[in-house]
Design a protein around this motif. Structure first.
Motif, short mmCIF file in Angstrom:
data_model
loop_
_atom_site.label_atom_id
_atom_site.label_comp_id
_atom_site.label_asym_id
_atom_site.label_seq_id
_atom_site.Cartn_x
_atom_site.Cartn_y
_atom_site.Cartn_z
N SER A 186 7.17 -27.83 -50.81
CA SER A 186 6.24 -28.31 -51.85
C SER A 186 5.10 -27.33 -52.08
O SER A 186 4.43 -27.38 -53.12
N PHE A 187 4.87 -26.41 -51.14
CA PHE A 187 3.84 -25.38 -51.30
C PHE A 187 4.47 -24.03 -51.64
O PHE A 187 3.79 -23.00 -51.61
N GLY A 188 5.75 -24.05 -51.97
CA GLY A 188 6.43 -22.82 -52.35
C GLY A 188 6.72 -21.89 -51.18
O GLY A 188 6.89 -20.69 -51.38
N LEU A 189 6.81 -22.45 -49.96
CA LEU A 189 7.05 -21.64 -48.77
C LEU A 189 8.46 -21.88 -48.25
O LEU A 189 9.02 -22.98 -48.41
N GLU A 190 9.05 -20.88 -47.63
CA GLU A 190 10.42 -20.97 -47.12
C GLU A 190 10.48 -21.85 -45.88
O GLU A 190 9.60 -21.79 -45.02
N ILE A 191 11.56 -22.64 -45.78
CA ILE A 191 11.73 -23.50 -44.62
C ILE A 191 11.93 -22.69 -43.35
O ILE A 191 11.64 -23.16 -42.24
N LEU A 206 -8.21 -27.20 -44.00
CA LEU A 206 -8.80 -26.95 -45.32
C LEU A 206 -8.40 -25.58 -45.83
O LEU A 206 -8.15 -25.40 -47.04
N LEU A 207 -8.31 -24.61 -44.94
CA LEU A 207 -7.88 -23.26 -45.33
C LEU A 207 -6.44 -23.26 -45.82
O LEU A 207 -6.11 -22.61 -46.82
N MET A 208 -5.57 -24.00 -45.16
CA MET A 208 -4.17 -24.10 -45.58
C MET A 208 -4.03 -24.73 -46.96
O MET A 208 -3.22 -24.29 -47.78
N ILE A 209 -4.84 -25.75 -47.20
CA ILE A 209 -4.80 -26.41 -48.51
C ILE A 209 -5.29 -25.46 -49.60
O ILE A 209 -4.70 -25.38 -50.69
N LEU A 229 -2.19 -35.24 -50.85
CA LEU A 229 -2.60 -36.50 -50.23
C LEU A 229 -2.38 -36.52 -48.72
O LEU A 229 -3.31 -36.90 -47.98
N PRO A 230 -1.20 -36.14 -48.22
CA PRO A 230 -1.02 -36.18 -46.75
C PRO A 230 -2.02 -35.32 -45.99
O PRO A 230 -2.56 -35.75 -44.95
N TYR A 231 -2.30 -34.13 -46.51
CA TYR A 231 -3.24 -33.24 -45.82
C TYR A 231 -4.68 -33.77 -45.93
O TYR A 231 -5.48 -33.59 -45.01
N THR A 232 -4.99 -34.44 -47.03
CA THR A 232 -6.31 -35.06 -47.18
C THR A 232 -6.51 -36.15 -46.13
O THR A 232 -7.57 -36.27 -45.50
N LEU A 233 -5.46 -36.96 -45.91
CA LEU A 233 -5.53 -38.02 -44.91
C LEU A 233 -5.71 -37.44 -43.51
O LEU A 233 -6.48 -37.98 -42.71
#
Length: 386
Positions: A38-43, A89-92, A162-166
């Motif tokens: 969802s963040f455009g990163l490879e699994i 917060l940096l990751m987001i 939303l998940p990272y905000t929680l």
């Protein structure tokens, strides 16, 4: 040198803060690998993120003691939780592979601080029985919160902000107990470092127990959610089965506390490793969801039991003034295993039941080692000189 008073060394602040931290950590540990697309990163980034996190844990474990000695347990707890919050917060803000790798490295350092602070806070008492009881409370709070946090996968999903905000809200809430309650931390005292001659006197099974705990827990935290999702094809079921792993780890803690003062700790670790190997066999042959749930809960019970048994075994030979250094050294051993674990598990990726095969080999070989050690005559261990 002052001594630690159990009456002044309250369990409320570390356990309350840890419980909320564990909720966030439980959700986050499965959220990160599952949210990569969802963040455009490879699994394929998942095992690297797990290893770099534990590399941070390793780096942090080598330098936490001076911080705790200088500013105390309460302020250290606040500092490390705030540092962890800033990494999320940096990751987001900057979702790229390089930034996430850096953020997880820093997060590992911060989490190392949280673990050393809470473990030493609770273990700084002169009674071995009290240490076992407090560590049982610590592990139950940690794993209970982590298990409940897993349920956030099905409830709030793994996509978007939303998940990272929680998770951020939960970590901010975890800061409140040490921020608002200024009493109850261990009495100020000189925290002595462990000299190399003391390291040689540390229990080898204790060091091995922490190392193997890392070798198994690193892949469980970093890779098992993806393995289960590929196995079931369902995020909700992934969250439930991961919760069963953590719940197994939580439910076994009272038994760990009870048995660790009544039998050889090496033999106890051997029995848990045997249970873990049996659970892997159960999962490999499972044909229904109930068997899988039981198998994963037993896997959690076995792997999550190793660290508390090992660390209490290590602290049995330590004077109170060296408890911080002892927990730091055990975390160092755990971190070494955690860094290597995901990479070693990746070697099995092309095999059927890849991750389970890796865990089974680790647990079976450790069982043999611990059995050999437990059959040797136990060496009397006296507190090291202060």
């Amino acid at each position: 040198m002052s001594t630690t008073s159990s009456s002044k060394n309250s369990t409320f602040v570390p356990v309350a803060g840890l419980s909320v931290f564990a909720l966030a950590s439980g959700y986050l540990m499965s959220l990160i690998p599952l949210s990569l697309p969802s963040f455009g990163l490879e699994i394929s980034l998942a095992p690297w993120l797990a290893s770099v996190f534990y590399l941070g844990l390793l780096l942090g474990a080598t330098g936490i003691e001076p911080v705790v000695a200088k500013i105390g347990h309460r302020i250290s707890f606040i500092l490390f939780l705030a540092a962890l919050l800033s990494t999320i917060l940096l990751m987001i803000a900057l979702p790229s592979a390089e930034v996430w790798m850096l953020a997880r490295l820093l997060a590992g350092i911060a989490v190392a601080g949280v673990f050393v602070v809470v473990e030493s806070w609770l273990l700084m008492t002169d009674s071995a029985k009290q240490r076992a009881k407090r560590l049982g409370l610590y592990m139950t709070s940690l794993y209970g919160g982590t298990a409940i946090g897993q349920l956030g996968i099905g409830q709030f999903g793994t996509q978007g902000l939303l998940p990272y905000t929680l998770v951020c809200i939960l970590i901010a809430t975890a800061i409140l107990p040490p921020l608002l309650v200024k009493k109850g931390q261990p009495a100020a005292m000189e925290h002595q470092k462990i000299a190399w001659r003391d390291v040689k006197n540390l229990s080898r099974p204790a060091i091995m127990g922490c190392l193997v705990s890392g070798l198994t827990m690193g892949p469980i935290y970093g890779m098992l959610p993806i393995y289960i999702k590929n196995q079931t094809g369902n995020e909700t079921q992934t969250g439930l089965l991961m919760a069963m792993v953590i719940l197994g780890g939580m439910m076994v803690q009272p038994l760990v506390s009870y048995l660790s003062t009544r039998m050889s700790k090496s033999l106890l670790m051997a029995l848990f490793c045997l249970l873990g190997a049996a659970s892997v066999f159960m999962l490999v042959t499972a044909n229904d969801n109930i068997t899988m749930a039981i198998g994963y809960s037993l896997l959690g019970a076995s792997t999550f039991a190793l660290y508390p048994v090992a660390i209490t075994l290590a602290c049995d030979s330590m004077s109170t003034s060296k408890i911080v250094a002892a927990t730091q050294f055990m975390l160092l051993s755990y971190s070494l295993g955690s860094v290597a674990g995901p990479m070693l598990a990746s070697v099995f990726k092309d095999m059927q039941f890849s991750l389970l095969m890796y865990l089974g080999i680790c647990l079976a070989s450790t069982c043999i080692y611990m059995l050999i050690k437990s059959f040797k005559a136990p060496r009397d261990q006296q507190p090291l000189a202060t």
